[in-house]
Design an enzyme around this catalytic site. Structure first.
Site, short mmCIF file in Angstrom:
data_model
loop_
_atom_site.label_atom_id
_atom_site.label_comp_id
_atom_site.label_asym_id
_atom_site.label_seq_id
_atom_site.Cartn_x
_atom_site.Cartn_y
_atom_site.Cartn_z
N CYS A 18 0.46 -0.92 -0.07
CA CYS A 18 0.05 -0.07 -0.23
C CYS A 18 0.95 1.47 -0.03
O CYS A 18 2.12 1.22 0.34
CB CYS A 18 -0.85 0.32 1.58
SG CYS A 18 -1.47 -1.05 1.51
N ARG A 58 3.07 0.15 -6.39
CA ARG A 58 3.00 -0.48 -4.74
C ARG A 58 1.70 -1.34 -4.16
O ARG A 58 1.70 -1.89 -2.93
CB ARG A 58 3.00 0.87 -3.48
CG ARG A 58 4.24 1.37 -3.84
CD ARG A 58 4.64 2.33 -2.26
NE ARG A 58 4.53 1.53 -1.33
CZ ARG A 58 5.89 1.99 0.07
NH1 ARG A 58 6.64 2.61 -0.24
NH2 ARG A 58 6.13 0.63 1.29
N TRP A 112 -3.25 -2.91 -1.67
CA TRP A 112 -2.82 -3.69 -1.33
C TRP A 112 -3.51 -5.23 -0.53
O TRP A 112 -2.99 -4.74 0.87
CB TRP A 112 -1.55 -4.26 -1.73
CG TRP A 112 -1.17 -4.96 -2.17
CD1 TRP A 112 -1.09 -6.06 -3.43
CD2 TRP A 112 -1.02 -7.20 -1.97
NE1 TRP A 112 -0.90 -7.32 -3.52
CE2 TRP A 112 -0.80 -7.69 -2.40
CE3 TRP A 112 -0.58 -7.02 0.15
CZ2 TRP A 112 -0.81 -9.48 -1.48
CZ3 TRP A 112 -0.64 -8.34 0.52
CH2 TRP A 112 -0.08 -9.22 -0.59
N ASN A 128 -0.37 1.98 6.16
CA ASN A 128 0.01 1.10 5.63
C ASN A 128 0.36 -0.15 7.27
O ASN A 128 0.72 0.40 8.17
CB ASN A 128 1.54 1.40 5.01
CG ASN A 128 1.38 2.00 3.97
OD1 ASN A 128 -0.06 2.00 3.74
ND2 ASN A 128 1.88 2.27 2.94
N GLY A 129 0.74 -1.96 6.38
CA GLY A 129 0.93 -2.33 7.21
C GLY A 129 -0.05 -3.71 7.67
O GLY A 129 -1.20 -3.22 7.60
N GLU A 133 14.30 -17.47 -13.00
CA GLU A 133 13.78 -15.64 -13.23
C GLU A 133 12.93 -16.37 -14.05
O GLU A 133 11.88 -15.83 -14.19
CB GLU A 133 15.12 -14.94 -13.40
CG GLU A 133 14.56 -13.49 -13.50
CD GLU A 133 13.53 -12.70 -12.42
OE1 GLU A 133 14.21 -13.37 -11.97
OE2 GLU A 133 13.36 -11.71 -12.97
N LYS A 180 8.95 -15.20 -14.14
CA LYS A 180 7.86 -14.07 -14.74
C LYS A 180 6.85 -14.80 -15.94
O LYS A 180 6.32 -14.10 -15.60
CB LYS A 180 9.56 -13.93 -16.39
CG LYS A 180 10.90 -12.63 -15.55
CD LYS A 180 10.17 -11.26 -15.46
CE LYS A 180 9.94 -11.45 -13.70
NZ LYS A 180 10.57 -11.10 -13.39
N GLU A 197 4.21 -15.37 -13.13
CA GLU A 197 3.63 -14.00 -12.18
C GLU A 197 3.20 -13.10 -13.18
O GLU A 197 1.74 -12.69 -13.36
CB GLU A 197 4.20 -13.56 -11.29
CG GLU A 197 5.66 -12.41 -12.84
CD GLU A 197 6.54 -11.38 -12.04
OE1 GLU A 197 7.72 -11.17 -11.91
OE2 GLU A 197 6.04 -10.59 -10.05
N HIS A 224 14.37 -37.30 -10.55
CA HIS A 224 14.39 -37.26 -9.30
C HIS A 224 12.89 -37.45 -9.27
O HIS A 224 12.67 -37.06 -8.09
CB HIS A 224 15.33 -36.90 -8.53
CG HIS A 224 16.57 -37.44 -8.77
ND1 HIS A 224 17.42 -38.59 -7.96
CD2 HIS A 224 17.76 -36.92 -9.42
CE1 HIS A 224 18.94 -38.71 -9.03
NE2 HIS A 224 18.67 -37.56 -9.47
N LYS A 274 4.15 -4.12 -6.55
CA LYS A 274 6.15 -3.35 -7.22
C LYS A 274 6.66 -3.78 -5.43
O LYS A 274 8.29 -3.80 -5.73
CB LYS A 274 5.53 -2.51 -7.99
CG LYS A 274 7.10 -2.24 -8.44
CD LYS A 274 7.49 -2.07 -9.73
CE LYS A 274 8.73 -2.85 -10.05
NZ LYS A 274 9.98 -3.68 -10.76
C1 F6R Z 1 9.63 -10.30 -9.52
C2 F6R Z 1 9.46 -9.35 -8.59
C3 F6R Z 1 9.61 -9.51 -7.00
C4 F6R Z 1 10.81 -9.09 -6.55
C5 F6R Z 1 10.63 -9.11 -4.72
C6 F6R Z 1 11.61 -8.22 -4.22
O1 F6R Z 1 9.15 -9.83 -11.01
O2 F6R Z 1 9.54 -8.18 -9.06
O3 F6R Z 1 9.54 -11.45 -6.74
O4 F6R Z 1 11.56 -9.13 -6.80
O5 F6R Z 1 9.11 -9.19 -4.52
O6 F6R Z 1 11.39 -7.33 -4.07
P1 F6R Z 1 12.54 -6.04 -4.18
O7 F6R Z 1 13.85 -6.36 -4.92
O8 F6R Z 1 11.90 -5.08 -4.21
O9 F6R Z 1 13.13 -6.30 -2.91
#
Ligand code: F6R
Length: 602
Positions: A2, A27, A77, A103-104, A482, A486, A489, A505, A597
């Site tokens: 948030c 956020r 969020w 927030n929190g 990775e 991608k 998500e 395995h 984010k």
């Molecule tokens: C995936 C992604 C998340 C962040 C993770 C850590 O695309 O963006 O997996 O990598 O939430 O976020 P930060 O790097 O901001 O600590």
């Protein structure tokens, strides 16, 4: 996760709040809302809407921007209660005169709800924030805060109310008839900014208005009031008035948020990677082979290294840990920040593009004698402010929710760090690998151009496959992970990512005719090819990234000999693949469901 904004100054609160919320929407974007004080009587008005900020604009009354000097806002969020307009912040008390954004998460919400209901409060939602509004109401004891020195009384009520909370909070509160805002926090960041005409507040620097010159950070238990005439009062945890902390100058570059012709921010940010890497290499030039980078970052060169991170950042940390142990001969291990335990005297390198991830901040709060280095794209973030050294990735804002350019930047920063550590320990290979490092921008650009059209074709063929397998070996495994993350998500496909040798395995049972297997070329390539053939024999469709393959090849331009950071360039091809599958399926590439984010809840 948030975002909070607040404004107290000359009459531009509503545009200032909306601008801040737009910058903070990364956020969380389940719902948004603002509260503001209207007219000479400072009547409290609130507007809230489920969905994106654009939905809030649709419900704002036409006169909302008139002469408003005080307001608070929030982009949400959801943690407690569904993402509906009723659950959106600001929340109000029974009288409707106190408005709170938060927030929190409140750990004792159930017990508080029970007690407040028994005392006659009408609790309208399941959202923990609403309880805070009722607790403040209780402290005001029926008296309107708008009488006498209302802002001081509101601040006292807020301080007493939060004394009953357990959990984490950053709060901004305003009330009818009280021209001002009260702020307080516990384990969740909150900043006060000063502009030429107003005091503002936000949960991170991006939320502050672009004209903000300086910021001050609230400490746990501080209660701060913002009043007209840029009057700032600061009280410490015991309620005693103190001098505000010294302001920090804000050097945030306000980058463009335009798409510049790209179809979406994800696409734009994938394409920016060569330039982002070139900037980092330029910034560290001449400081690797001498090991000088370490001194400049203020970190020791001889300690074991603990790397803390989450998600994509943890994949970049895995690449870095391998490099540090191989090149510098130092013990290095990755710990998911959510699983951390108390630190010893090792060097902690925290990878976080946002620098606001709650799991990392919790690990920092747990203390430990060793120094911390933050590798982050936000040098003003909470993590950066609390660390002993900061490696600023300087990528510019990453507005798409999925990490792309910040991941690549973290790997290159990790390589620079590993090479500097190796140089400080007199290892020979540094100059050779530094030359290979310098070729990354060109290889990324070539991969971008070649992979994009192929990824589009592959997406047409495979997008509707529900399950995907990603394999690699050695240094390639974090890139396979990775690529899988991608796709998961953005395109909402189930994925499995693992070292190729692990398939037999157990996971090979998932492989049936037509299952796409993405094989990220890495040394030993011949062994990887054998594993891929075993899967093809069971009907899997093999998509080989960056090498010769059997069913389809997704191009990635790799150096002739594998560098210690592995097949980095393949990540561009994997990002394109995930994006194209998402577009093919008709999902929102920049704003995937359920995500935000910056993960600011533990
Ligand atoms: C995936 C992604 C998340 C962040 C993770 C850590 O695309 O963006 O997996 O990598 O939430 O976020 P930060 O790097 O901001 O600590």
């Amino acid at each position: 996760m948030c975002g909070i904004v607040a404004h107290c100054g000359e009459a531009s609160a509503v545009p200032s709040l909306l601008g801040g919320l737009e910058r903070l929407e990364y956020r969380g974007y389940d719902s948004a809302g603002i509260a503001w004080l209207h007219g000479a009587g400072h009547r409290l008005r609130v507007a809230r809407a489920a969905g994106r900020l654009s939905a809030l604009l649709d419900v704002l009354p036409a006169d909302a921007a008139d002469d408003v000097a005080v307001g608070i806002g929030h982009t949400r969020w959801a943690t407690h209660g569904e993402p509906t307009a009723a659950n959106a912040h600001p929340h109000r008390d029974c009288t409707g005169t106190v408005a709170v954004v938060h927030n929190g998460t409140i750990d004792n919400a159930d017990a508080l709800a029970e007690r407040l209901s028994a005392a006659g409060h009408r609790i309208g939602t399941e959202v923990d924030t609403e309880l805070i509004a009722h607790l403040i109401e209780e402290q005001l004891d029926g008296a309107s805060p708008g009488t006498g020195d209302g802002l001081d009384r509101l601040a006292e009520a807020v301080a007493a109310a939060v004394g009953q909370l357990r959990g984490a909070w950053a709060l901004a509160v305003t009330a009818e008839g009280v021209p001002g805002v009260v702020l307080t926090r516990h384990r969740s960041p909150l900043l006060v900014g000063t502009t030429p005409t107003a005091l503002t507040a936000a949960s991170d620097t991006l939320g502050l208005c672009p004209r903000t010159a300086t910021v001050r950070e609230l400490g746990d238990g501080d209660t701060v009031t913002l009043a007209p005439g840029r009057t700032l009062r600061w009280r410490g945890p015991g309620g005693r008035e103190t001098e505000p902390p010294a302001p920090l100058r804000l050097s945030v570059r306000h980058h463009t948020v335009e798409l510049d012709g790209a179809p979406d921010h994800t696409s734009k940010e994938i394409a920016e990677q060569p330039a982002v890497v070139a900037r980092i290499l330029d910034a560290v030039a001449g400081r690797l082979a001498t090991g000088r980078l370490l001194g400049d970052l203020g970190i020791p060169g001889d300690r074991p290294v603990r790397l803390l991170a989450c998600g994509s950042s943890a994949h970049a940390a895995s690449v870095t840990a391998r490099m540090i142990s191989r090149l510098a001969g130092l013990p290095a291990h990755v710990v998911p920040a959510s699983e951390h335990s108390p630190a010893g005297d090792e060097l902690t390198v925290a990878f976080s593009q946002s620098g606001e991830t709650a799991d990392l901040l919790a690990a920092h709060a747990d203390g430990g004698p060793g120094p911390w280095l933050a590798v982050t794209n936000n040098p003003h973030s909470t993590l950066a402010r609390r660390s002993d050294g900061v490696f600023d990735l300087g990528c510019g804002p990453e507005l798409a929710v999925a990490a792309t350019k910040s991941f690549t930047a973290q790997v290159v920063a990790g390589a620079a760090l590993a090479l500097a550590l190796a140089a400080a320990r007199d290892r020979r290979a540094v100059a050779e690998w530094e030359r290979v490092l310098l070729g990354i921008p060109d290889r990324l650009a070539a991969t971008d151009a070649m992979a994009r059209p192929v990824a589009e074709e592959l997406a047409k063929a495979f997008a509707h496959q529900p399950g995907w397998v990603f394999i690699s070996r050695g240094a390639g495994v974090p890139y396979a992970q990775e690529g899988a993350l991608k796709l998961k998500e953005l395109a909402y496909r189930w994925t499995e990512a693992l070292p190729a040798g692990e398939l037999k395995h157990g996971p090979i049972a998932l492989v049936t005719a037509g299952v796409p297997v993405v094989s990220v070329t890495a040394a030993p390539a011949d062994r990887l090819a054998v594993n891929a053939r075993e899967l093809a024999a069971r009907g899997a469709r093999i998509i080989t990234v960056g090498g010769a393959g059997q069913d389809a090849v997704l191009p990635a331009v790799l150096p002739t000999r594998e560098p210690p950071w592995g097949p980095l360039e393949s990540v561009v091809a994997l990002q394109h693949l995930a994006r194209e599958v998402t577009v093919e399926l008709g999902h929102d590439v920049d704003r995937p469901r359920n995500l935000a984010k910056s993960v600011t809840v533990e």
